[in-house]
Design a protein around this motif. Sequence first.
Motif, PDB file in Angstrom:
ATOM      1  N   TYR A  44     -45.208 -67.136  -9.065  1.00  0.00           N
ATOM      2  CA  TYR A  44     -46.300 -68.046  -8.692  1.00  0.00           C
ATOM      3  C   TYR A  44     -47.660 -67.399  -8.936  1.00  0.00           C
ATOM      4  N   LEU A  45     -47.833 -66.171  -8.477  1.00  0.00           N
ATOM      5  CA  LEU A  45     -49.125 -65.487  -8.639  1.00  0.00           C
ATOM      6  C   LEU A  45     -49.417 -65.197 -10.105  1.00  0.00           C
ATOM      7  N   ALA A  46     -48.391 -64.835 -10.864  1.00  0.00           N
ATOM      8  CA  ALA A  46     -48.595 -64.586 -12.297  1.00  0.00           C
ATOM      9  C   ALA A  46     -49.014 -65.869 -13.003  1.00  0.00           C
ATOM     10  N   ASN A  47     -48.372 -66.981 -12.672  1.00  0.00           N
ATOM     11  CA  ASN A  47     -48.726 -68.261 -13.292  1.00  0.00           C
ATOM     12  C   ASN A  47     -50.154 -68.679 -12.940  1.00  0.00           C
ATOM     13  N   ARG A  48     -50.522 -68.526 -11.658  1.00  0.00           N
ATOM     14  CA  ARG A  48     -51.885 -68.895 -11.249  1.00  0.00           C
ATOM     15  C   ARG A  48     -52.917 -67.999 -11.934  1.00  0.00           C
ATOM     16  N   TYR A  49     -52.601 -66.729 -12.041  1.00  0.00           N
ATOM     17  CA  TYR A  49     -53.533 -65.792 -12.676  1.00  0.00           C
ATOM     18  C   TYR A  49     -53.705 -66.129 -14.154  1.00  0.00           C
ATOM     19  N   ASN A  50     -52.600 -66.407 -14.830  1.00  0.00           N
ATOM     20  CA  ASN A  50     -52.667 -66.714 -16.253  1.00  0.00           C
ATOM     21  C   ASN A  50     -53.362 -68.037 -16.526  1.00  0.00           C
ATOM     22  N   GLU A  56     -57.933 -61.391 -18.983  1.00  0.00           N
ATOM     23  CA  GLU A  56     -58.157 -60.864 -20.323  1.00  0.00           C
ATOM     24  C   GLU A  56     -56.859 -60.882 -21.128  1.00  0.00           C
ATOM     25  N   TYR A  57     -55.743 -60.796 -20.428  1.00  0.00           N
ATOM     26  CA  TYR A  57     -54.435 -60.843 -21.075  1.00  0.00           C
ATOM     27  C   TYR A  57     -53.441 -61.424 -20.081  1.00  0.00           C
ATOM     28  N   LEU A  58     -52.361 -61.998 -20.597  1.00  0.00           N
ATOM     29  CA  LEU A  58     -51.362 -62.618 -19.736  1.00  0.00           C
ATOM     30  C   LEU A  58     -50.543 -61.549 -19.022  1.00  0.00           C
ATOM     31  N   ILE A  59     -50.174 -61.832 -17.791  1.00  0.00           N
ATOM     32  CA  ILE A  59     -49.378 -60.895 -17.012  1.00  0.00           C
ATOM     33  C   ILE A  59     -48.049 -61.547 -16.628  1.00  0.00           C
ATOM     34  N   THR A  60     -47.092 -60.727 -16.260  1.00  0.00           N
ATOM     35  CA  THR A  60     -45.768 -61.205 -15.865  1.00  0.00           C
ATOM     36  C   THR A  60     -45.591 -61.046 -14.356  1.00  0.00           C
ATOM     37  N   ALA A  61     -44.511 -61.607 -13.849  1.00  0.00           N
ATOM     38  CA  ALA A  61     -44.187 -61.452 -12.425  1.00  0.00           C
ATOM     39  C   ALA A  61     -44.001 -59.979 -12.082  1.00  0.00           C
ATOM     40  N   GLU A  62     -43.401 -59.221 -12.996  1.00  0.00           N
ATOM     41  CA  GLU A  62     -43.204 -57.787 -12.759  1.00  0.00           C
ATOM     42  C   GLU A  62     -44.544 -57.061 -12.701  1.00  0.00           C
ATOM     43  N   SER A  70     -49.034 -51.060  -5.979  1.00  0.00           N
ATOM     44  CA  SER A  70     -49.966 -49.960  -6.232  1.00  0.00           C
ATOM     45  C   SER A  70     -51.369 -50.281  -5.737  1.00  0.00           C
ATOM     46  N   ALA A  71     -51.504 -51.414  -5.036  1.00  0.00           N
ATOM     47  CA  ALA A  71     -52.780 -51.825  -4.433  1.00  0.00           C
ATOM     48  C   ALA A  71     -53.887 -51.996  -5.465  1.00  0.00           C
ATOM     49  N   ASP A  72     -53.558 -52.636  -6.577  1.00  0.00           N
ATOM     50  CA  ASP A  72     -54.592 -52.964  -7.563  1.00  0.00           C
ATOM     51  C   ASP A  72     -55.572 -53.937  -6.914  1.00  0.00           C
ATOM     52  N   PRO A  73     -56.843 -53.569  -6.756  1.00  0.00           N
ATOM     53  CA  PRO A  73     -57.784 -54.416  -6.005  1.00  0.00           C
ATOM     54  C   PRO A  73     -57.997 -55.789  -6.632  1.00  0.00           C
ATOM     55  N   LEU A  74     -57.966 -55.873  -7.964  1.00  0.00           N
ATOM     56  CA  LEU A  74     -58.175 -57.156  -8.634  1.00  0.00           C
ATOM     57  C   LEU A  74     -57.054 -58.133  -8.306  1.00  0.00           C
ATOM     58  N   ILE A  75     -55.800 -57.678  -8.440  1.00  0.00           N
ATOM     59  CA  ILE A  75     -54.655 -58.552  -8.172  1.00  0.00           C
ATOM     60  C   ILE A  75     -54.548 -58.859  -6.683  1.00  0.00           C
ATOM     61  N   LEU A  76     -54.841 -57.876  -5.827  1.00  0.00           N
ATOM     62  CA  LEU A  76     -54.790 -58.121  -4.387  1.00  0.00           C
ATOM     63  C   LEU A  76     -55.795 -59.187  -3.981  1.00  0.00           C
ATOM     64  N   TYR A  77     -57.004 -59.093  -4.504  1.00  0.00           N
ATOM     65  CA  TYR A  77     -58.038 -60.074  -4.177  1.00  0.00           C
ATOM     66  C   TYR A  77     -57.627 -61.451  -4.685  1.00  0.00           C
ATOM     67  N   PHE A  78     -57.085 -61.502  -5.891  1.00  0.00           N
ATOM     68  CA  PHE A  78     -56.637 -62.776  -6.452  1.00  0.00           C
ATOM     69  C   PHE A  78     -55.510 -63.357  -5.607  1.00  0.00           C
ATOM     70  N   ALA A  79     -54.544 -62.498  -5.207  1.00  0.00           N
ATOM     71  CA  ALA A  79     -53.407 -62.966  -4.408  1.00  0.00           C
ATOM     72  C   ALA A  79     -53.868 -63.532  -3.075  1.00  0.00           C
ATOM     73  N   LEU A  80     -54.835 -62.875  -2.443  1.00  0.00           N
ATOM     74  CA  LEU A  80     -55.327 -63.335  -1.147  1.00  0.00           C
ATOM     75  C   LEU A  80     -55.939 -64.728  -1.246  1.00  0.00           C
ATOM     76  N   ASN A  81     -56.539 -65.022  -2.367  1.00  0.00           N
ATOM     77  CA  ASN A  81     -57.191 -66.320  -2.549  1.00  0.00           C
ATOM     78  C   ASN A  81     -56.226 -67.417  -2.996  1.00  0.00           C
ATOM     79  N   SER A  88     -45.824 -74.509  -0.836  1.00  0.00           N
ATOM     80  CA  SER A  88     -45.640 -75.866  -1.369  1.00  0.00           C
ATOM     81  C   SER A  88     -45.608 -75.883  -2.891  1.00  0.00           C
ATOM     82  N   SER A  89     -45.609 -74.737  -3.524  1.00  0.00           N
ATOM     83  CA  SER A  89     -45.669 -74.657  -4.982  1.00  0.00           C
ATOM     84  C   SER A  89     -44.338 -75.008  -5.629  1.00  0.00           C
ATOM     85  N   LYS A  90     -44.403 -75.364  -6.902  1.00  0.00           N
ATOM     86  CA  LYS A  90     -43.186 -75.648  -7.664  1.00  0.00           C
ATOM     87  C   LYS A  90     -42.296 -74.408  -7.725  1.00  0.00           C
ATOM     88  N   GLU A  91     -42.925 -73.241  -7.831  1.00  0.00           N
ATOM     89  CA  GLU A  91     -42.144 -72.007  -7.904  1.00  0.00           C
ATOM     90  C   GLU A  91     -41.318 -71.796  -6.641  1.00  0.00           C
TER      91      GLU A  91
END
Length: 209
Positions: A44-50, A56-62, A70-81, A88-91
């Motif tokens: 779900y988070l990978a799909n929303r991010y992409n 800048e580039y597509l990411i996977t669930a992994e 690893s506490a990547d601040p960019l992904i953590l901030y995105f996940a929180l939002n 309720s998502s399709k995923e």
Amino acid sequence: GETSSGLLADLSASDSSTISAVQAADVITITIGGNDLMQALYVYLANRYNESGVAEYLITAEDVKNSILSADPLILYFALNEISGFASSKEAVDALQTFEDNLIQIAAKIRSMSRDALVILTTQYNPYSRLSDQLPANSLMANQFKTISDAFESGVNALNEKISSIGSQLGFYISDVYTAFKNSDENPCNAFVSLSFSPSSSSPLQFEF
């Protein structure tokens, strides 16, 4: 890290040691489902991010999983939002349906291999339910982690409804791990927050499992 799909495949393989264990068992406990939900969250988070248009580039669930661990601040901030929409998502809906289908097949295979064994299905717990308790009350970070916990709580409740329903239909016993963990005086989960304020630290926030 096992999922219901992995367990079903193991019970279907002709050379599986699991089959021999099931055939010889007097008591069988099935603890499955939490990783199905976690995998759906990462997808779900990978799909929303992409789909966000900021990537800048597509990411996977992994990639999402590794970034969160690893506490990547960019992904953590995105996940929180984004995480509030997960339940309720399709995923999430698709993952729960797949889990239900898999669990029914898993139960049927186990019963065909062992007619007399006592089979116990365990409910799933919310591994993030106590994260916000480790931070100052009403702080921004505590509220953010409560958002994560609430989103996952909805998914866990839906998962446990299916576990209880299928178990009851098949005459299996249900072990209510969820309630035991929820009512525990101390945090029984192995997920916790570690804060580091070292200037050399790439991120002040770390998940530990």
